[in-house]
Design a protein around this motif. Structure first.
Motif, PDB file in Angstrom:
ATOM      1  N   SER A 118      -5.138   2.234  -1.230  1.00 14.86           N
ATOM      2  CA  SER A 118      -4.467   1.809  -2.465  1.00 14.86           C
ATOM      3  C   SER A 118      -3.653   0.549  -2.167  1.00 14.86           C
ATOM      4  O   SER A 118      -2.777   0.559  -1.302  1.00 14.86           O
ATOM      5  CB  SER A 118      -3.544   2.918  -2.973  1.00 14.86           C
ATOM      6  OG  SER A 118      -2.756   2.472  -4.057  1.00 14.86           O
ATOM      7  N   TYR A 119      -3.938  -0.544  -2.919  1.00 16.52           N
ATOM      8  CA  TYR A 119      -3.278  -1.807  -2.661  1.00 16.52           C
ATOM      9  C   TYR A 119      -2.841  -2.456  -3.969  1.00 16.52           C
ATOM     10  O   TYR A 119      -3.467  -2.270  -5.005  1.00 16.52           O
ATOM     11  CB  TYR A 119      -4.211  -2.783  -1.930  1.00 16.52           C
ATOM     12  CG  TYR A 119      -4.795  -2.246  -0.649  1.00 16.52           C
ATOM     13  CD1 TYR A 119      -4.053  -2.210   0.526  1.00 16.52           C
ATOM     14  CD2 TYR A 119      -6.101  -1.764  -0.623  1.00 16.52           C
ATOM     15  CE1 TYR A 119      -4.591  -1.722   1.697  1.00 16.52           C
ATOM     16  CE2 TYR A 119      -6.659  -1.275   0.550  1.00 16.52           C
ATOM     17  CZ  TYR A 119      -5.894  -1.246   1.705  1.00 16.52           C
ATOM     18  OH  TYR A 119      -6.423  -0.752   2.864  1.00 16.52           O
TER      19      TYR A 119
ATOM     20  N   VAL B  45      -0.317  -6.294   5.187  1.00 16.91           N
ATOM     21  CA  VAL B  45      -0.376  -5.053   4.404  1.00 16.91           C
ATOM     22  C   VAL B  45       0.897  -4.279   4.703  1.00 16.91           C
ATOM     23  O   VAL B  45       1.083  -3.742   5.800  1.00 16.91           O
ATOM     24  CB  VAL B  45      -1.613  -4.206   4.760  1.00 16.91           C
ATOM     25  CG1 VAL B  45      -1.612  -2.901   3.955  1.00 16.91           C
ATOM     26  CG2 VAL B  45      -2.893  -4.986   4.510  1.00 16.91           C
TER      27      VAL B  45
ATOM     28  N   TYR C 241      -9.328  -2.496   6.881  1.00 15.57           N
ATOM     29  CA  TYR C 241      -8.309  -3.084   6.020  1.00 15.57           C
ATOM     30  C   TYR C 241      -8.680  -4.500   5.583  1.00 15.57           C
ATOM     31  O   TYR C 241      -8.405  -4.891   4.445  1.00 15.57           O
ATOM     32  CB  TYR C 241      -6.959  -3.090   6.740  1.00 15.57           C
ATOM     33  CG  TYR C 241      -6.486  -1.714   7.126  1.00 15.57           C
ATOM     34  CD1 TYR C 241      -5.993  -0.827   6.172  1.00 15.57           C
ATOM     35  CD2 TYR C 241      -6.555  -1.276   8.452  1.00 15.57           C
ATOM     36  CE1 TYR C 241      -5.574   0.454   6.530  1.00 15.57           C
ATOM     37  CE2 TYR C 241      -6.136  -0.001   8.810  1.00 15.57           C
ATOM     38  CZ  TYR C 241      -5.656   0.857   7.851  1.00 15.57           C
ATOM     39  OH  TYR C 241      -5.248   2.113   8.205  1.00 15.57           O
TER      40      TYR C 241
ATOM     41  N   VAL D 183      -8.863  -5.337   1.596  1.00 15.35           N
ATOM     42  CA  VAL D 183      -7.925  -6.288   0.989  1.00 15.35           C
ATOM     43  C   VAL D 183      -8.671  -7.473   0.394  1.00 15.35           C
ATOM     44  O   VAL D 183      -8.369  -7.932  -0.709  1.00 15.35           O
ATOM     45  CB  VAL D 183      -6.887  -6.761   2.027  1.00 15.35           C
ATOM     46  CG1 VAL D 183      -6.083  -7.945   1.487  1.00 15.35           C
ATOM     47  CG2 VAL D 183      -5.946  -5.616   2.394  1.00 15.35           C
TER      48      VAL D 183
ATOM     49  N   ARG E  72       2.963  -1.139   4.296  1.00 19.25           N
ATOM     50  CA  ARG E  72       2.678   0.257   3.956  1.00 19.25           C
ATOM     51  C   ARG E  72       3.978   0.999   3.657  1.00 19.25           C
ATOM     52  O   ARG E  72       4.870   1.079   4.497  1.00 19.25           O
ATOM     53  CB  ARG E  72       1.916   0.932   5.092  1.00 19.25           C
ATOM     54  CG  ARG E  72       0.546   0.312   5.307  1.00 19.25           C
ATOM     55  CD  ARG E  72      -0.390   1.247   6.026  1.00 19.25           C
ATOM     56  NE  ARG E  72      -0.120   1.302   7.456  1.00 19.25           N
ATOM     57  CZ  ARG E  72      -0.955   1.865   8.333  1.00 19.25           C
ATOM     58  NH1 ARG E  72      -2.094   2.406   7.926  1.00 19.25           N
ATOM     59  NH2 ARG E  72      -0.664   1.880   9.610  1.00 19.25           N
TER      60      ARG E  72
ATOM     61  N   SER F  19       0.838  -1.198   0.000  1.00 23.97           N
ATOM     62  CA  SER F  19       0.000   0.000   0.000  1.00 23.97           C
ATOM     63  C   SER F  19       0.869   1.241   0.000  1.00 23.97           C
ATOM     64  O   SER F  19       1.727   1.415   0.866  1.00 23.97           O
ATOM     65  CB  SER F  19      -0.905   0.002   1.239  1.00 23.97           C
ATOM     66  OG  SER F  19      -1.685   1.167   1.293  1.00 23.97           O
TER      67      SER F  19
END
Length: 271
Positions: free
Chosen positions: A129-130, A195, A243, A247, A197, A124
């Motif tokens: 935004s992933y 995730v 999250y 996801v 970051r 991310s």
């Protein structure tokens, strides 16, 4: 029991204490219950705590001096928690989804190995935004390993390396000293646990990855010169976003364009 090692420094100065709150919330949401969060805070004059109702699952170690290397902080948590027979890194600016410990623990036991990690996760670069990432090259911050791994290392402890390279060194040791472990395994995108970051914290040593060893350590050292907001502070766990839902709703077939360019992000140290 799993000891989740969370290294933090001076988070209650500036506007990034929410990262610590989200990391703690990530732990509290874990489906695997036989685990404890080990928070190592070496900010002189800045003591952190949690509310009593969650305190039984969280151990906070407030030190009055800053450790010279990240690896010193990791080893301190290993030494001070002899009841933990497994460990994992729990970076304070990333998000671990609720299945992380359960999935890792199940794979570790099923493979009868000393260390296990997935080789895919989501990356991310900004809120919401992933991107799916696979075969990133280094996922030590996402691994689960037994205390017995350290018996294979020549020092008998977590590899002592200049700040910024300790994760790569750990992986190199696994191969160099023939530690029984499973091969990195791709998991279903529906099972992704992490995730990562990028850019959420100004304390990532990853930003100095292309520099020399001395520049990496210099960046770590410079963090220690920033003003400290002294006092006692309580962590209030929460997630700013859902999250898990974000996801899980990703398109599983989105390709990783960064991989084709040969510049996949590498999970790395931070503080």
């Amino acid at each position: 029991m799993i000891g989740c090692i969370l290294l933090t420094y001076n988070r209650f100065s500036g506007d990034r204490q929410f990262l610590l709150s989200e990391s703690v919330e990530s732990f509290l949401r874990q489906t695997h219950q036989d685990a404890v969060l080990l928070i190592c805070n070496d900010t002189p004059g800045q003591k952190i705590q949690v509310e009593d109702e969650i305190g039984r699952r969280i151990r906070i170690f407030n030190f009055e001096r800053r450790f010279p290397f990240l690896t010193d902080k990791i080893q301190a948590m290993i030494d001070k928690n002899p009841d933990c027979d497994m460990f994992c890194r729990w970076d304070d600016d990333d998000i671990s989804l609720p299945n992380r410990l359960t999935l890792s623990h199940d794979h570790l036991l099923a493979g009868n190995c000393l260390e296990w990690r997935p080789n895919n996760y989501v990356w991310s670069t900004s809120p919401g935004s992933y991107r799916h990432i696979s075969k990133p090259g280094n996922t030590h911050v996402m691994s689960l390993w037994r205390r017995d791994v350290l018996k294979y290392f020549p020092e008998g402890k977590y590899p002592q390396r200049i700040s910024g390279w300790e994760d790569q060194t750990f992986n190199q040791y696994l191969s160099q000293y023939n530690v029984p472990r499973s091969v990195e395994k791709s998991i279903s995108y529906q099972d992704v646990t992490y995730v990562y970051r990028w850019g959420a914290s100004d304390r990532h040593l990853s930003s100095k990855r292309q520099g020399s060893d001395s520049s990496l350590q210099a960046h770590y050292d410079s963090i220690g010169t920033q003003p400290i907001r002294a006092g006692n502070f309580t962590i209030h766990p929460y997630w700013q976003r859902d999250y898990e839902s974000e996801v899980r709703s990703l398109d599983h077939h989105v390709s990783d364009s960064s991989r084709s360019r040969g510049n996949s992000p590498i999970a790395s140290s931070m503080e």
